[in-house]
Design a protein around this motif. Structure first.
Motif, PDB file in Angstrom:
ATOM      1  N   VAL A 157       6.571 -19.705 -24.772  1.00 54.69           N
ATOM      2  CA  VAL A 157       7.449 -20.507 -25.618  1.00 54.69           C
ATOM      3  C   VAL A 157       8.892 -20.389 -25.127  1.00 54.69           C
ATOM      4  O   VAL A 157       9.654 -21.358 -25.176  1.00 54.69           O
ATOM      5  CB  VAL A 157       7.312 -20.095 -27.095  1.00 54.69           C
ATOM      6  CG1 VAL A 157       8.334 -20.822 -27.966  1.00 54.69           C
ATOM      7  CG2 VAL A 157       5.897 -20.384 -27.597  1.00 54.69           C
ATOM      8  N   PHE A 174       1.653 -24.893 -30.019  1.00 57.31           N
ATOM      9  CA  PHE A 174       2.451 -23.717 -29.710  1.00 57.31           C
ATOM     10  C   PHE A 174       1.924 -22.557 -30.546  1.00 57.31           C
ATOM     11  O   PHE A 174       1.456 -22.760 -31.669  1.00 57.31           O
ATOM     12  CB  PHE A 174       3.918 -23.952 -30.065  1.00 57.31           C
ATOM     13  CG  PHE A 174       4.564 -25.091 -29.319  1.00 57.31           C
ATOM     14  CD1 PHE A 174       5.318 -24.853 -28.175  1.00 57.31           C
ATOM     15  CD2 PHE A 174       4.423 -26.402 -29.761  1.00 57.31           C
ATOM     16  CE1 PHE A 174       5.912 -25.900 -27.487  1.00 57.31           C
ATOM     17  CE2 PHE A 174       5.008 -27.464 -29.078  1.00 57.31           C
ATOM     18  CZ  PHE A 174       5.760 -27.205 -27.936  1.00 57.31           C
ATOM     19  N   MET A 237       7.093 -27.529 -34.354  1.00 57.03           N
ATOM     20  CA  MET A 237       7.990 -26.813 -33.452  1.00 57.03           C
ATOM     21  C   MET A 237       9.358 -27.490 -33.396  1.00 57.03           C
ATOM     22  O   MET A 237      10.398 -26.829 -33.312  1.00 57.03           O
ATOM     23  CB  MET A 237       7.380 -26.739 -32.056  1.00 57.03           C
ATOM     24  CG  MET A 237       8.280 -26.060 -31.012  1.00 57.03           C
ATOM     25  SD  MET A 237       8.780 -24.375 -31.448  1.00 57.03           S
ATOM     26  CE  MET A 237       7.277 -23.486 -31.033  1.00 57.03           C
TER      27      MET A 237
END
Length: 244
Positions: A157, A174, A237
């Motif tokens: 990430v 993610f 995200m």
């Protein structure tokens, strides 16, 4: 679909969402999660990022899901990187201490690369090298993109954040969680201004996040124990790290 953190799933909780936590001086907050966001707690030991110095460690990653995306062969390979064409490369594996050199060698041979696609990215085996790699991606002005089906997990990430432009297609995913050192200590076990925590906050600031955004993002990831994982889709995200 099962998602594994080095081993076997033991619990799965689905929670609701309303956006980023407010920036606070503390580094751990209970995040308000996106609708459909999934938190996992897993039975085996933590994925470690260890040592007493800032961002030290052997590794921090979330293992591949059973249905991993198909990996491109590309026209050339440099460590975990694949050159897709004259302007695009892909990350398709775990990074380690050799990855910054592999990245540098790839760009020396293919200087026209402008976009790094994150396709199957479990994380890193060496966090210090991973943060150095992220700074290299940023310095070279590359964009980062996660295509539909792409999976960016744990230490990877940080590499998504490195893009001077960031984008993720619907269907990208993610996974985030806290790091743990060799003694099992996590960010909450250190003062907020300790070098172990400052290394990440300083990195997020260098990647273009404001001070408040960096604190909020770090608090969100640290609210998930190292032995667990919080799964977010592209829209979720984007509420924490704005696309650029």
């Amino acid at each position: 679909m099962l998602r594994l953190l080095r081993p076997v799933l033991s619990a799965l909780v689905v929670l609701g969402f309303a956006g980023p936590v407010a920036a606070q001086p503390v580094l751990v907050a209970e995040p308000v999660l996106a609708a459909g966001a999934v938190r996992e707690t897993l039975r085996d030991g933590p994925a470690r990022v260890g040592g007493d110095d800032a961002a030290a460690g052997s590794g921090r990653f979330v293992a591949s899901p059973p249905a991993a995306p198909a990996l491109p062969r590309g026209i050339a390979a440099f460590g975990p990187f694949r050159v897709l064409d004259g302007t695009r490369a892909a990350l398709v594996g775990v990074t380690d201490e050799r990855s910054p050199a592999a990245f540098q060698a790839m760009l020396a041979r293919h200087p026209g690369i402008r976009v790094l696609e994150l396709i199957e990215c479990p994380g890193t085996e060496e966090d210090r090298a991973n943060l150095r790699l992220g700074r290299m991606i940023r310095a070279r002005g590359l964009a980062t993109h996660v295509p539909a089906g792409g999976s960016v997990r744990s230490g990877a990430v940080e590499l998504y954040l490195a893009g001077v432009r960031r984008s993720a297609d619907p269907g990208a995913e993610f996974a985030v969680h806290a790091w743990a050192d060799e003694d099992g200590r996590e960010p909450r076990d250190f003062p907020a201004d300790a070098p172990q925590n400052r290394a990440y906050l300083d990195y997020y600031r260098a990647m273009g996040l404001s001070a408040a955004e960096a604190r909020a993002f770090y608090a969100m990831t640290n609210s998930v124990p190292n032995a667990g994982a919080l799964w977010l889709d592209a829209a979720q995200m984007a509420r924490w790290v704005r696309p650029e």
